[in-house]
Design an enzyme around this catalytic site. Sequence first.
Site, PDB file in Angstrom:
ATOM      1  N   HIS A  32      -3.464  -5.570   8.307  1.00 55.56           N
ATOM      2  CA  HIS A  32      -3.810  -4.042   8.595  1.00 55.56           C
ATOM      3  C   HIS A  32      -2.351  -3.766  10.309  1.00 55.56           C
ATOM      4  CE1 HIS A  32      -5.332  -0.537  10.920  1.00 55.56           C
ATOM      5  NE2 HIS A  32      -5.630   0.001   9.840  1.00 55.56           N
TER       6      HIS A  32
ATOM      7  N   GLU B 157      -8.652   0.310  -2.275  1.00 56.47           N
ATOM      8  CA  GLU B 157      -9.971   0.203  -1.448  1.00 56.47           C
ATOM      9  C   GLU B 157     -10.833   0.924  -1.456  1.00 56.47           C
ATOM     10  OE1 GLU B 157      -7.568   0.784   2.037  1.00 56.47           O
ATOM     11  OE2 GLU B 157      -6.092  -1.015   1.731  1.00 56.47           O
TER      12      GLU B 157
ATOM     13  N   GLU C 277     -10.921 -10.169   2.995  1.00 53.13           N
ATOM     14  CA  GLU C 277      -9.372  -9.140   3.635  1.00 53.13           C
ATOM     15  C   GLU C 277      -9.954  -9.798   5.337  1.00 53.13           C
ATOM     16  OE1 GLU C 277      -7.318  -5.944   2.351  1.00 53.13           O
ATOM     17  OE2 GLU C 277      -6.138  -5.912   4.087  1.00 53.13           O
TER      18      GLU C 277
ATOM     19  N   HIS D 104       0.963   6.444   2.480  1.00 56.98           N
ATOM     20  CA  HIS D 104       1.337   7.308   2.859  1.00 56.98           C
ATOM     21  C   HIS D 104       3.190   7.825   1.465  1.00 56.98           C
ATOM     22  CE1 HIS D 104       0.061   5.439   6.212  1.00 56.98           C
ATOM     23  NE2 HIS D 104       1.315   5.784   7.345  1.00 56.98           N
TER      24      HIS D 104
ATOM     25  N   THR E 294      -7.980   3.233   8.937  1.00 56.90           N
ATOM     26  CA  THR E 294      -9.349   1.839   8.866  1.00 56.90           C
ATOM     27  C   THR E 294      -9.264   1.778  10.582  1.00 56.90           C
ATOM     28  OG1 THR E 294      -9.014   1.579   6.551  1.00 56.90           O
ATOM     29  CG2 THR E 294     -10.294   0.554   7.502  1.00 56.90           C
TER      30      THR E 294
ATOM     31  N   ASN F 223       0.956  -1.235   0.494  1.00 54.52           N
ATOM     32  CA  ASN F 223      -0.135  -0.073  -0.061  1.00 54.52           C
ATOM     33  C   ASN F 223       0.548   1.454   0.532  1.00 54.52           C
ATOM     34  OD1 ASN F 223      -1.560   2.549   0.809  1.00 54.52           O
ATOM     35  ND2 ASN F 223      -3.108   0.605   1.970  1.00 54.52           N
TER      36      ASN F 223
ATOM     37  N   HIS G 240      -5.819   3.836  -1.531  1.00 48.94           N
ATOM     38  CA  HIS G 240      -7.418   3.600  -0.699  1.00 48.94           C
ATOM     39  C   HIS G 240      -7.269   5.356  -1.760  1.00 48.94           C
ATOM     40  CE1 HIS G 240      -9.439   3.688   3.008  1.00 48.94           C
ATOM     41  NE2 HIS G 240      -9.895   4.330   2.105  1.00 48.94           N
TER      42      HIS G 240
HETATM   43  N1  PXP Z   1      -6.025  -2.993   4.684  1.00 52.68           N
HETATM   44  C1  PXP Z   1      -6.424  -2.229   4.977  1.00 52.68           C
HETATM   45  C2  PXP Z   1      -8.156  -3.006   4.447  1.00 52.68           C
HETATM   46  C3  PXP Z   1      -6.497  -1.067   5.533  1.00 52.68           C
HETATM   47  O1  PXP Z   1      -6.933  -0.440   4.896  1.00 52.68           O
HETATM   48  C4  PXP Z   1      -5.467  -1.001   5.130  1.00 52.68           C
HETATM   49  C5  PXP Z   1      -4.676   0.801   5.410  1.00 52.68           C
HETATM   50  O2  PXP Z   1      -4.809   1.323   4.674  1.00 52.68           O
HETATM   51  C6  PXP Z   1      -4.319  -1.657   5.413  1.00 52.68           C
HETATM   52  C7  PXP Z   1      -4.339  -3.116   4.861  1.00 52.68           C
HETATM   53  C8  PXP Z   1      -2.623  -1.618   5.301  1.00 52.68           C
HETATM   54  O3  PXP Z   1      -2.508  -1.371   6.495  1.00 52.68           O
HETATM   55  P1  PXP Z   1      -1.324  -0.438   7.003  1.00 52.68           P
HETATM   56  O4  PXP Z   1      -0.570   0.589   6.585  1.00 52.68           O
HETATM   57  O5  PXP Z   1      -0.840  -0.397   8.793  1.00 52.68           O
HETATM   58  O6  PXP Z   1      -0.263  -1.630   7.268  1.00 52.68           O
END
Ligand code: PXP
Length: 238
Positions: free
Chosen positions: A191, A70, A151, A10, A101, A7, A43
């Site tokens: 997450h 997302e 997920e 950031h 989230t 992801n 996202h």
């Molecule tokens: N999965 C989902 C559905 C999320 O909303 C997020 C955060 O955007 C993540 C995974 C990734 O989480 P992290 O940034 O804590 O690795």
Amino acid sequence: MPKLEVNVDHVATVRQARRIDEPDPLTAAALAELAGADGIIVHLREDRRHIQDRDLILLRRTVKTRLNLEMAATKEMLNIAREVKPDLVTLVPEKREELTTEGGLEVAGHLEFIRDYISQLKDADLEVSLFVDPVARQIEAAKDAGAGWVELHTGAYAEAKSEDEAQALFEELLLSARHARILGLRVKCGHGLNYQNIKRFRGHGEFEEFSIGHAIIARAVLVGIERAVREMVVLVNW
Ligand code: PXP
């Protein structure tokens, strides 16, 4: 072999801090792919606090692996998903005031709505994943709603205060993953996963994919994104 989706939200968060054009999540996505990522996740939030529409449109054209979008289950996002056609749409709950989230999607409580929403995505040939807490009720509802994937939310596991608690929460994740697979769902999780807590997943084939953002981008700030992704690929691809 389990897969890693990275992801890059950031990276856009840092860019938006100055509202200029760097760092660019597209560059981060390309480097993550070169380092072995199996997919890229963004996202697109209603408030556009990090990823912008432009990022999504360009990522659709440049991502060589898989693009996982997302999004909240809104009319606006439905139109965007239909137009952009990501490889996977992950429906997540979204609150304006949250930092990230927070909980899983309440599928069981809104079954008809989610089923109808998924069917509109499927009519556009889109694959759908639901981000849910690792509990039987939500997993069964995800199946009833017509999702192909779940997920599982690993936030509680990631925040465990002791080894015993982490182990107990990990076992819940395992049972949930098995339950989902028996129902015919494909299983990913994410997450709060990082370079330490990912190790407990080693050797458990129940999880097909891991979705990781914060830990990789945080490490990338210090060691570079290619190295940060490569190190996570090693941990995920056992
Ligand atoms: N999965 C989902 C559905 C999320 O909303 C997020 C955060 O955007 C993540 C995974 C990734 O989480 P992290 O940034 O804590 O690795």
